[in-house]
Every structure is written in structure tokens, then in C-alpha cells.
Design a protein around this motif. Structure first.
Motif, mmCIF file in Angstrom:
data_model
loop_
_atom_site.group_PDB
_atom_site.id
_atom_site.type_symbol
_atom_site.label_atom_id
_atom_site.label_comp_id
_atom_site.label_asym_id
_atom_site.label_seq_id
_atom_site.Cartn_x
_atom_site.Cartn_y
_atom_site.Cartn_z
ATOM 1 N N UNK A 160 0.845 -1.206 0.000
ATOM 2 C CA UNK A 160 0.000 0.000 0.000
ATOM 3 C C UNK A 160 0.874 1.247 0.000
ATOM 4 N N UNK A 161 1.887 1.241 0.886
ATOM 5 C CA UNK A 161 2.815 2.372 0.949
ATOM 6 C C UNK A 161 3.530 2.553 -0.390
ATOM 7 N N UNK A 162 3.926 1.445 -1.019
ATOM 8 C CA UNK A 162 4.655 1.508 -2.288
ATOM 9 C C UNK A 162 3.812 2.106 -3.399
ATOM 10 N N UNK A 163 2.563 1.647 -3.523
ATOM 11 C CA UNK A 163 1.678 2.164 -4.577
ATOM 12 C C UNK A 163 1.406 3.655 -4.375
ATOM 13 N N UNK A 164 1.069 4.030 -3.143
ATOM 14 C CA UNK A 164 0.809 5.446 -2.850
ATOM 15 C C UNK A 164 2.063 6.290 -3.089
ATOM 16 N N UNK A 165 3.204 5.753 -2.655
ATOM 17 C CA UNK A 165 4.446 6.504 -2.792
ATOM 18 C C UNK A 165 4.866 6.704 -4.231
ATOM 19 N N UNK A 166 4.813 5.641 -5.041
ATOM 20 C CA UNK A 166 5.211 5.758 -6.447
ATOM 21 C C UNK A 166 4.273 6.699 -7.202
ATOM 22 N N UNK A 167 2.978 6.632 -6.892
ATOM 23 C CA UNK A 167 2.018 7.536 -7.538
ATOM 24 C C UNK A 167 2.296 8.982 -7.145
ATOM 25 N N UNK A 168 2.443 9.223 -5.832
ATOM 26 C CA UNK A 168 2.697 10.579 -5.357
ATOM 27 C C UNK A 168 4.023 11.129 -5.837
ATOM 28 N N UNK A 169 5.075 10.307 -5.828
ATOM 29 C CA UNK A 169 6.394 10.773 -6.270
ATOM 30 C C UNK A 169 6.397 11.088 -7.768
ATOM 31 N N UNK A 170 5.668 10.284 -8.554
ATOM 32 C CA UNK A 170 5.581 10.550 -9.990
ATOM 33 C C UNK A 170 4.880 11.880 -10.255
ATOM 34 N N UNK A 171 3.764 12.107 -9.562
ATOM 35 C CA UNK A 171 3.049 13.378 -9.718
ATOM 36 C C UNK A 171 3.910 14.550 -9.247
ATOM 37 N N UNK A 172 4.618 14.359 -8.138
ATOM 38 C CA UNK A 172 5.485 15.430 -7.620
ATOM 39 C C UNK A 172 6.570 15.774 -8.630
ATOM 40 N N UNK A 173 7.175 14.736 -9.217
ATOM 41 C CA UNK A 173 8.238 14.961 -10.203
ATOM 42 C C UNK A 173 7.703 15.705 -11.422
ATOM 43 N N UNK A 213 14.305 21.629 -7.872
ATOM 44 C CA UNK A 213 15.214 20.622 -8.406
ATOM 45 C C UNK A 213 15.564 19.583 -7.346
ATOM 46 N N UNK A 214 15.762 20.033 -6.113
ATOM 47 C CA UNK A 214 16.046 19.102 -5.018
ATOM 48 C C UNK A 214 14.860 18.176 -4.769
ATOM 49 N N UNK A 215 13.636 18.711 -4.850
ATOM 50 C CA UNK A 215 12.448 17.894 -4.624
ATOM 51 C C UNK A 215 12.267 16.868 -5.746
ATOM 52 N N UNK A 216 12.620 17.231 -6.970
ATOM 53 C CA UNK A 216 12.546 16.274 -8.085
ATOM 54 C C UNK A 216 13.514 15.109 -7.867
ATOM 55 N N UNK A 217 14.745 15.435 -7.465
ATOM 56 C CA UNK A 217 15.738 14.384 -7.213
ATOM 57 C C UNK A 217 15.322 13.531 -6.019
ATOM 58 N N UNK A 218 14.754 14.183 -4.987
ATOM 59 C CA UNK A 218 14.275 13.438 -3.822
ATOM 60 C C UNK A 218 13.173 12.462 -4.211
ATOM 61 N N UNK A 219 12.277 12.865 -5.113
ATOM 62 C CA UNK A 219 11.215 11.971 -5.577
ATOM 63 C C UNK A 219 11.792 10.743 -6.268
ATOM 64 N N UNK A 220 12.882 10.918 -7.016
ATOM 65 C CA UNK A 220 13.522 9.779 -7.696
ATOM 66 C C UNK A 220 14.124 8.818 -6.674
ATOM 67 N N UNK A 221 14.871 9.336 -5.718
ATOM 68 C CA UNK A 221 15.509 8.475 -4.716
ATOM 69 C C UNK A 221 14.462 7.777 -3.842
ATOM 70 N N UNK A 222 13.413 8.512 -3.455
ATOM 71 C CA UNK A 222 12.357 7.892 -2.655
ATOM 72 C C UNK A 222 11.688 6.751 -3.425
ATOM 73 N N UNK A 223 11.464 6.945 -4.713
ATOM 74 C CA UNK A 223 10.839 5.905 -5.529
ATOM 75 C C UNK A 223 11.740 4.680 -5.653
ATOM 76 N N UNK A 224 13.033 4.902 -5.828
ATOM 77 C CA UNK A 224 13.976 3.777 -5.892
ATOM 78 C C UNK A 224 13.970 2.983 -4.591
ATOM 79 N N UNK A 225 13.916 3.677 -3.464
ATOM 80 C CA UNK A 225 13.871 2.986 -2.171
ATOM 81 C C UNK A 225 12.582 2.184 -2.013
#
Length: 342
Positions: free
Chosen positions: A27-40, A56-68
Motif C-alpha cells: 500500500x505504501x509503495x503504490x501510494x508513494x510511487x504515484x505521489x512521487x511521480x506526480x510530484x516529479x 530541483x532538489x524535490x525532483x531528485x528526492x522523488x527519484x531516490x524515494x521511488x527507488x527505495x
């Protein structure tokens, strides 16, 4: 952490913490990937937000959070496969030593990347609020890219020991027994206690309190004559402060629990700590889920606190909707014109 626990104490039958993690993590993964994609997409595509130094920092953070989140989900599936069918069905079973080393190395670098990007955001806010008239390095997009690249490179160098000590042992990527003591000390004091939580926590708290104090001083001196720019800066600052505080709150329980477990992996205390380790394992599983929320909650913070983000998000969906309506009208018009042309 997993390779240490396996080497010190073979895994027992799954208990309630295992099942909580199995249910909650997807559940956390689906919500996180969706939210991080929209944020990016919003931060990267919006002309208005791209001008902000923190976007720019928030975009990079969204990528790293999604990878995790992806890595956590892959390891969760692997745990379930091992539970059902044994280690012969583990993803790691056919990994050569080189792949085990690289996978373990990248996993921990990505975790460090997320933590230290939050540090970069906190430092950026100090510069924006405390030194608003200085054109510092984090106010330039090119400088931000260079700074983040150098930071990630330094963090990668601190994790070289994983490439040296991790191998495929009986189908599992774990530390070789002869290097276990050294690995535990490097992981415990160098990685976990210092780089992953303690140093980022101290820096983030210091920066956040400095920003809060500076805003208080400015508002007190200005009184009713606060400039309009202070209001917009305060909203962005509130959003970034929340990101820092949420990082500390979500990571702290696992930090405490893991520190206790690591303390008892020492050879001289292992005979005392076996019972404690077994009792704390389900809580470590539970707190790991809490820490995963750190990688999915930023989108909710942007929506709640970032008025510019809200506006750009609505604008993006309205534009897409208008494009779809326009395409449908064009298609309908072409279909109506076909009989006339015939």
C-alpha cells in the motif's frame, strides 16, 4: 541490517510483524510511487515552480524515494518467496558475488541519498530565509546539480566496504562470517548511527530551528508591515520544514530499535541478546513500515502546504482534460466528415 541479522541469528518462523509488513508495504509503495511521480511531473514541468531553488532538489528526492520503495517491495516479495518455498526460490540465489556486492551497495546509497537530500533542503531554506539577498550556490540550478552529484559521490565512497565484504553465501547476499565483526562496526557506527540518521537529524533540526527563529524575528520587527513576499516564502518554508520533521519522526523508531539490535550483535553480548533480538524483531518489522512512509508522504505535504503546488497540479490535470476533450471533438468531427467526403 538484514544480512547482519541472518549471519548472527538464523531467521525464525514469521510472526505478526512479518505479516504487518507484508500487508502494509505494498500500500505504501503504490501510494508513494504515484505521489512521487506526480510530484516529479509538477515540480519538473511547471515553469513557475522550476524557477524555485528547491524544486530541483524535490525532483531528485522523488527519484531516490521511488527507488527505495521499489527496492523495499522487491525484498518484501523475496521474503515471502523464502517463507513459502525456502531459500531455493530467493531472488539472490543465482546472484554472482559481483551482483550481490553492487545490489547491496546501491541499496544503501539510495537510502543515504534520500536522507541527505532532506539535509540539502534544510540548508537551502536557511539560505533562502536567513540570507535572502545573497545569491548562494543552492539558488542556481546548475550548482544544485553539481552539489547533489558531489554529495552522492561522497556518500558512495563511505559504502565501499559493502563491496568488499558482501558475497553470495549459500544463496543469500550477506556478509562473510570472517568479516562480520568489522562489518557490524562499520554498518552500526559509520552508516546507521552517523550517516543515515544521527548527522542528518542534527543538521535538519538545527537548520529548521534557525529558520523558525529567523521568521519569528522578521515578523516581530516588521509587525503589521510584513512584506507580501514574506507570506509566499513562509508557505514554501512551512512545507520544507514539515518534510524535515516528518523525516525525523518516521525514521526515529526504527533507528532506536535497530540500534538496540546492533548493540547485541557484538560477540561479547550475543549470549545475553538472543532473547531480546527475538522479542524485538516484530517491532523492527513494524517500525520499518513506519520508516517506509518517509518515502511516500512528501506528496501529501506538498498538497496540504504548497499552494503553488496545488495550483500547478490542478492546472496540469485541467490541461490534460482539455486536450482529451479537444482530441475527442476532432475525432468526432472527422468521423462525421467521412460520409460527406464519400
Amino acid at each position: 541490517m538484514q544480512e547482519i541479522l541472518i549471519a548472527v541469528n538464523p531467521p525464525e518462523m514469521p510472526i505478526w510483524g512479518f505479516w504487518v509488513k507484508q500487508v502494509a508495504t505494498p500500500i505504501v509503495t503504490v501510494l508513494g510511487l504515484t505521489g512521487n511521480t506526480l510530484s516529479f511531473l509538477v515540480m519538473g514541468c511547471s515553469k513557475r515552480l522550476r524557477k524555485q531553488s528547491y524544486s530541483q532538489l524535490l525532483c531528485i528526492l522523488a527519484i531516490f524515494d521511488s527507488l527505495n520503495l521499489i527496492i523495499n517491495q522487491v525484498e518484501l516479495i523475496d521474503e515471502m518467496n523464502v517463507y513459502k518455498s525456502g531459500h531455493q526460490n530467493s531472488f539472490h540465489r543465482d546472484f554472482p558475488d559481483s551482483v550481490c556486492k553492487i545490489y547491496n551497495f546501491l541499496k544503501h546509497v539510495f537510502l543515504l541519498g534520500s536522507s541527505w537530500l532532506v539535509v540539502c533542503l534544510s540548508v537551502e531554506r536557511v539560505q533562502a530565509v536567513c540570507f535572502p539577498f545573497r545569491r548562494t550556490f543552492l539558488h542556481r540550478r546548475f550548482s544544485v546539480a553539481i552539489f547533489v552529484t558531489i554529495t552522492i559521490a561522497i556518500l558512495s565512497l563511505t559504502q565501499i566496504f559493502r563491496i568488499l565484504f558482501i558475497e553470495n553465501v549459500n544463496g543469500m547476499c550477506m556478509v562473510v562470517q570472517e568479516y562480520l565483526t568489522l562489518y557490524v562496526y562499520l554498518h552500526q557506527y559509520g552508516y546507521h548511527l552517523s550517516l543515515l540518521f544521527a548527522l542528518p537529524c542534527v543538521i535538519v533540526l538545527s537548520c529548521n530551528f534557525a529558520v523558525i527563529y529567523q521568521i519569528y524575528v522578521i515578523r516581530k520587527e516588521a509587525g503589521d508591515d510584513c512584506p507580501p513576499s514574506l507570506g509566499s516564502t513562509r508557505k514554501a518554508t512551512t512545507m520544507l520544514l514539515l518534510i524535515g520533521f516528518v523525516f525525523i519522526i518516521t525514521m526515529f523508531p526504527q533507528f532506536v530499535c535497530t540500534s538496540v539490535l546492533l548493540y547485541y550483535t557484538d560477540e561479547s553480548r550475543r549470549h545475553i541478546g538472543q532473547h531480546i533480538m527475538l522479542k524485538m524483531r516484530p517491532y523492527l518489522e513494524l517500525f520499518s513500515v513506519v520508516s517506509y512512509t518517509n518515502y511516500c508522504i512528501n506528496f501529501a505535504i506538498y498538497v496540504l502546504c504548497g499552494r503553488s503546488f496545488q495550483w500547478e497540479l490542478c492546472r496540469m490535470f485541467k490541461c490534460n482534460r482539455r486536450r482529451n476533450i479537444f482530441r475527442e471533438e476532432q475525432t468526432k468531427r472527422k468521423e462525421e466528415e467521412k460520409p460527406l467526403q464519400g
